[in-house]
Design a protein around this motif. Sequence first.
Motif, PDB file in Angstrom:
ATOM      1  N   THR A   1     -11.593  -3.436  -3.485  1.00 35.24           N
ATOM      2  CA  THR A   1     -11.655  -3.031  -2.185  1.00 35.24           C
ATOM      3  C   THR A   1     -12.458  -1.988  -1.806  1.00 35.24           C
ATOM      4  O   THR A   1     -13.481  -2.149  -0.772  1.00 35.24           O
TER       5      THR A   1
ATOM      6  N   LEU B   1       6.403  -1.582   2.981  1.00 35.07           N
ATOM      7  CA  LEU B   1       5.942  -2.065   4.466  1.00 35.07           C
ATOM      8  C   LEU B   1       6.202  -3.013   5.011  1.00 35.07           C
ATOM      9  O   LEU B   1       6.429  -3.435   6.230  1.00 35.07           O
TER      10      LEU B   1
ATOM     11  N   GLY C   1       4.918   0.248  -6.524  1.00 32.26           N
ATOM     12  CA  GLY C   1       4.476   1.594  -5.788  1.00 32.26           C
ATOM     13  C   GLY C   1       5.281   1.237  -4.461  1.00 32.26           C
ATOM     14  O   GLY C   1       4.951   0.674  -3.539  1.00 32.26           O
TER      15      GLY C   1
ATOM     16  N   ASN D   1      -1.957   2.721  -6.437  1.00 31.99           N
ATOM     17  CA  ASN D   1      -1.367   2.163  -5.172  1.00 31.99           C
ATOM     18  C   ASN D   1      -2.492   2.506  -4.153  1.00 31.99           C
ATOM     19  O   ASN D   1      -1.801   2.983  -2.985  1.00 31.99           O
ATOM     20  N   GLY D   2      -3.736   2.389  -4.321  1.00 37.30           N
ATOM     21  CA  GLY D   2      -4.597   2.658  -2.921  1.00 37.30           C
ATOM     22  C   GLY D   2      -4.912   4.055  -2.880  1.00 37.30           C
ATOM     23  O   GLY D   2      -5.956   4.392  -2.177  1.00 37.30           O
ATOM     24  N   LYS D   3      -4.591   5.247  -3.636  1.00 32.41           N
ATOM     25  CA  LYS D   3      -4.599   6.384  -3.331  1.00 32.41           C
ATOM     26  C   LYS D   3      -5.465   6.937  -4.700  1.00 32.41           C
ATOM     27  O   LYS D   3      -5.258   6.543  -5.826  1.00 32.41           O
TER      28      LYS D   3
ATOM     29  N   ILE E   1      -1.675  -1.595   2.226  1.00 37.23           N
ATOM     30  CA  ILE E   1      -2.780  -0.391   2.245  1.00 37.23           C
ATOM     31  C   ILE E   1      -3.425  -0.506   1.255  1.00 37.23           C
ATOM     32  O   ILE E   1      -3.161  -0.090   0.042  1.00 37.23           O
TER      33      ILE E   1
ATOM     34  N   LYS F   1     -13.631 -12.273   0.226  1.00 32.20           N
ATOM     35  CA  LYS F   1     -12.459 -12.054  -0.751  1.00 32.20           C
ATOM     36  C   LYS F   1     -12.302 -13.027  -1.578  1.00 32.20           C
ATOM     37  O   LYS F   1     -12.099 -12.701  -2.808  1.00 32.20           O
TER      38      LYS F   1
ATOM     39  N   LYS G   1      -8.403   1.691   3.951  1.00 30.58           N
ATOM     40  CA  LYS G   1      -8.453   0.184   4.296  1.00 30.58           C
ATOM     41  C   LYS G   1      -7.293  -0.527   4.271  1.00 30.58           C
ATOM     42  O   LYS G   1      -6.684  -0.612   3.024  1.00 30.58           O
TER      43      LYS G   1
ATOM     44  N   ASP H   1       5.994   3.143  -2.000  1.00 35.47           N
ATOM     45  CA  ASP H   1       5.281   3.622  -0.643  1.00 35.47           C
ATOM     46  C   ASP H   1       4.384   2.550   0.159  1.00 35.47           C
ATOM     47  O   ASP H   1       4.742   2.487   1.328  1.00 35.47           O
ATOM     48  N   GLN H   2       3.853   1.802  -0.528  1.00 33.80           N
ATOM     49  CA  GLN H   2       3.073   0.911   0.127  1.00 33.80           C
ATOM     50  C   GLN H   2       3.763  -0.501   0.358  1.00 33.80           C
ATOM     51  O   GLN H   2       3.781  -1.386   1.190  1.00 33.80           O
ATOM     52  N   ARG H   3       4.442  -1.093  -0.881  1.00 36.84           N
ATOM     53  CA  ARG H   3       5.042  -2.225  -0.616  1.00 36.84           C
ATOM     54  C   ARG H   3       6.303  -2.475   0.298  1.00 36.84           C
ATOM     55  O   ARG H   3       6.584  -3.238   0.857  1.00 36.84           O
TER      56      ARG H   3
ATOM     57  N   GLY I   1      -4.636  -4.462  -8.416  1.00 40.17           N
ATOM     58  CA  GLY I   1      -4.391  -4.205  -7.169  1.00 40.17           C
ATOM     59  C   GLY I   1      -4.356  -2.697  -6.671  1.00 40.17           C
ATOM     60  O   GLY I   1      -3.839  -2.362  -5.636  1.00 40.17           O
TER      61      GLY I   1
END
Lengths: 384, 516
Positions: free
Chosen positions: B51, A10, A4, B221-223, B24, A375, B18, A6-8, B46
Motif C-alpha cells: 500500500t 475498528l 494488531g 500494523n501499518g506503522k 488503516i 488492488k 492511507k 489497535d487497527q482491527r 498485511g
Amino acid sequence: MSMGTDQRDLEPSGFRLKVQEAFQLQPVLVPLYAILLSFIVGGILIALIGVNPFEAYWALLRGMFGSKDNIAASVARSVPFMGSALALAFAFRAGLFNIGAEGQLLVGGVTAAWVGTWAWMTDTPAIIAIPIILLAGAFGGFMWGWVPGILRAKTGAHEVISTIMLNSIALFLVRWIVNSRDPVILRDLEASVPRTEAISDTAELPTIIDSQPPLHWGLFVMLGVCFLIAFVLKRTTFGFETITVGTNPHAARYAGMSVDRIIILAMAISGACAGIAAASEVSGTNQLFQPGTFALIGFDGIAVALLARANPIGIIPSALLWGSLLSGAPLMQQEADVSIDVVRIIQSMVLLFVAADAIVRYIFRVRGEAEAHIKASTTGWAGQ
Amino acid sequence: MAGDDERIPVLDVRGVTKTFPGVIANEDVDLVLHEGEIHCLLGENGAGKSTLMNVVFGLYQPDKGSIRVRGEQVQFTGVGDAIDHGIGMVHQHFQLIPVFTVAENVILGNELTNGPFLDINEARRRIIELEDKYGLAVDPDAKVGDLSVGEQQRVEVIKALFREAEILILDEPTAVLTPGEVDEFFGVVRSLVDQGKSIIFITHKLREVLAVADRITVLRNGKVAGTADPSTATQKSLANLMVGREVVFQVAKGDAHPGDPVIKITGLRVEDVRGARTVNGLSVEVRAGEIFGVAGVEGNGQRELVEAVTGMRPKIGGTVEILGQDATKMSPRQITELGTGHIPEDRNKHGVVGAYSIADNLILNRYFKPPFARRWLRNEAAIASEAEELVAQFDVRTPGIHVAVDNLSGGNQQKVIVARELTGDVKALVVAQPTRGLDVGSIEFIHNAIIALRDKGVGVLLVSAELDEILSLSDRIGVLYRGRLVGTFDGADATREELGYLMATGAAPESEEAAS
Ligand SMILES: Nc1ncnc2c1ncn2[C@@H]1O[C@H](COP(=O)(O)OP(=O)(O)OP(=O)(O)O)[C@@H](O)[C@H]1O
Ligand SMILES: [Mg+2]
C-alpha cells in the motif's frame, strides 16, 4: 502472532462494511445516468429535426403511462423481456454468453402451443392445464439451450457461434412447422397467415386488464421466475457453483466442481427462462403461436440484461423500462411526428453508455472502482 | 552509510496515512531513501508495504502526509505523475502482456513513434543499450509468454528504466525466483545502484535483506515499528521487530512414526500443457505420519506431479493410489473426498476466487456438504461461523469475513488457502510452495501446522523451491530431476550441498538409486 488490536478493533464484525454495501448506489448509478444521458442526446436529435423535444417526450410519457390501459399495455409489453433477459443473465453468471434467446423463445413457444392444442387439454382444469403449458414452453427452451451447452462442454464449440446458428435453425424450423400444408404439422388451415390453431381455453392465462396487448397473469409468472433465479444464484449450492465457474473456472475445477456439468445446466436453464416467457405469451397474449410475435424479443433481452448488469432482480425494472418505451413510442409518433425509431436509437444509446461506462463516470463524476481494480493486480506474486 | 543525513534524499515520505474501509493500511509512515542506496522495507503480511509503495507510485492517494522527490513536494494524481518524477515500480504481480514481444511490452504506454508508425527499431536499440548497461539479459524479440518468471521480471525492470526511472520500487521480486535467479537478480540490483539508481526493495527473506540493504525500515500494523542498520542487525532482531515477539527459525519436530503408505505413486508419466513429458516414470511412497519433501530446480516436473496426484491433470501412464484406493482416474472432487488436502502452487489461478469473500473461499471445496449446505441450500450461518473460526485460528488479517479476498494482502490470501486445506478430515496432504510470499511469523505458524498434522498421522507430499523449507520440514527428501526422483535421503542426514549438487546435475550416487 499477535493480532494488531489497535487497527482491527475498528471493525470488529465488519458490520459497517455490510451496511455500506447495502446502501451502495454505485451499481445503479451508472445505468440511471446512462438513461438520462441517452434521453439528452435523443432530445438533441429530436430538436435537430425541428421538433420540440419536450413535447415529444411528453407524448412518449403519456403513451407509456398516460392512462390505466397505457400502463397495462406497457407492463404487458415488458413481461417477455424478463424471460429473454434472464436467458442471457443466468448463462452470463456462469461465464457464458447466450445470445440464443431468440431461438429458445421460438422453440419454447411452439412446444407450448403444440401441447396447448392437445385434444385432452380441453377437458383438463386450468389449474393443471396452465402449469402444463408453461412447463412445456420451459422444456422446449431448456432443450434448445442444452444443445449449445453440451457442444461447448464436450467439443469446445463457442456458445456465441452455436447459439447464433441455433437461432437460424429454430427460425426456419418453426416457420416450416407452422407453414407447411403438406404435410400439415401444426398449421391452422383456416387461417390466412401461418400460425398454429388456438390452444385450449383451459390453458389460457387469465387476463388482468384487457389492454392492447392484454396484461395477464404471465406477469406474475415471470416475476416469480426472476425471484426464483435470484434465489438459486444467491442461496443454493448450485448457484454458488455457477458463479464460481463464471468467475474463475480454474479454481472451480480445483475445488472439485464439474465445470462441464455446470456449463450444460446453465445454458439449459437459461433456455428454459426464455421458453417459459414464450409459453406465457402464447398462453396469455395470443392464445396461439405465430413466429413473428417473437421477433427481436430475444435480442432485446440481451440489452435488458446488460442494463440490469445480469442481476435477476434488476431485470425487472430494466424490462419494464424497455417495454414501456416501446409501448409508448407510437403516441409520440402520432402526436409529435417523431418516428418510433428515435426510441430505438435512445435504447441503443442507453446500452452503449452502460457498456462504455467510463463516459458516464466521467460526465457525472461517479467515483470509479478503479482503486479496487488496481488492488486486484497488485496483491499476490507474479502469476506464472 | 546511514547517519550522514545532510544530503537531500531522493525520496522523502512523511507522515503518510492511507485507510481502506475498515483498515488503516498505513498510519503516519516516514520513509527516507538516499541516492544510490538500497532501502529494504520489511513487515508482516498485511503490514502495509504494498500500500505504501502504491501511494508513492501514485496508484493511491494518501489521506494524510507528504511526499518529496529530491526535495520537491509532489502530489501524484496517477501513475503518470510518478513516472514523470522518475519513479518506477515492479509489482508483486507482473503487468505484462504475454502475446506481445519484450520490446512491444516495454514501449507500451510510452510509444516511440516515427510519423504515424511505431518506431520499434529505435526502441529495440535503446532496450539493448539498457540491457548491456545493467546486465539484464533478455531477447527483445521474444514473446513475453514464453519467458521464464525471472526473465519476465527483468522485462519489468527494463520497462521502468526505459521510462528513465531513477527510483525503483521492487515489491517482493525474489518470491518467485529460483535460487540461481535470485543471485542473478542481485547482480542486476548492484549494477543499478552502482549507476546511481536508488532502490526500495520489499522482501520477506531476511537473509536477502542483510545481504543487500543499506538501510532497513520495518512496518508493523501499518506503522513504522523501527529502522535497523544492516551492519548490526541479525535475522533474529529483524524478525522480532517485524512480529513483535521472538520467532523460532528452526522448527521443533519430533521423530516421525511412519505407518502405512497413504500416497503410492508407481511409474507415473505426465505431460505438461505443451505435450512435453515432464514426469517420466516417477515412483514414490508417502507414508502416514511422514513428510516427504520433493526438492528440485523448478521446471523438472514439480507442477505436473502435483497436478496429476490431485486429479487436475490426466496421466499418460503409471498409477496413483491414495489411502489404498486406485486414484489414477479419479476427479479432483473424488480425490478430495478421500481425505486429501491440496495447497496449489498458483494461488490466484487455482487457490482462490478473488472476487469472493473470505468466507466463501474457505468453503470452496466443501460448500456442498453439511453443515455448509442443507440439501441444495447454502447455510449462511454455518459458513460464517466456520469462517470466523478459521480466520481467528490462522490469523488472517482482515476487517471481516465478508471482505473480498482480492482486498487482502498477498500473504493473507495464502493463509486463507492454507486454512481451508489443512482443516477438515485430511489424511493425505499435497502441498506446493506453501509459504511463498509469507512473513517469518506466518511461515513458522504454517510449518507447525503441517508438522502437527504429520504427528496426527497425515502423510504429506511437500514440493517447494525453498531448500531451507524442504530441509527443515521433511522426514525424507527426494530430488526431482527431469521428471524422476534421482535420489532419496533421510531428512536428518541430508545437507544443502548434497541436495544442491544432485538438483543441478541429476547424477545420483550409485547406492541411493531412485524410490524407496
Ligand atoms: N484495495 C483495498 N481495499 C481494502 N483493503 C485493502 C486494500 N488494499 C490493501 N488493503 C488492506 O490493507 C492492509 C495492507 O495491505 P498490503 O497489501 O499493503 O500489505 P503488505 O504489507 O504488502 O502484505 P504482503 O506481505 O502480504 O504482501 C491489509 O490489511 C489489506 O487487507
Ligand atoms: Mg504486498
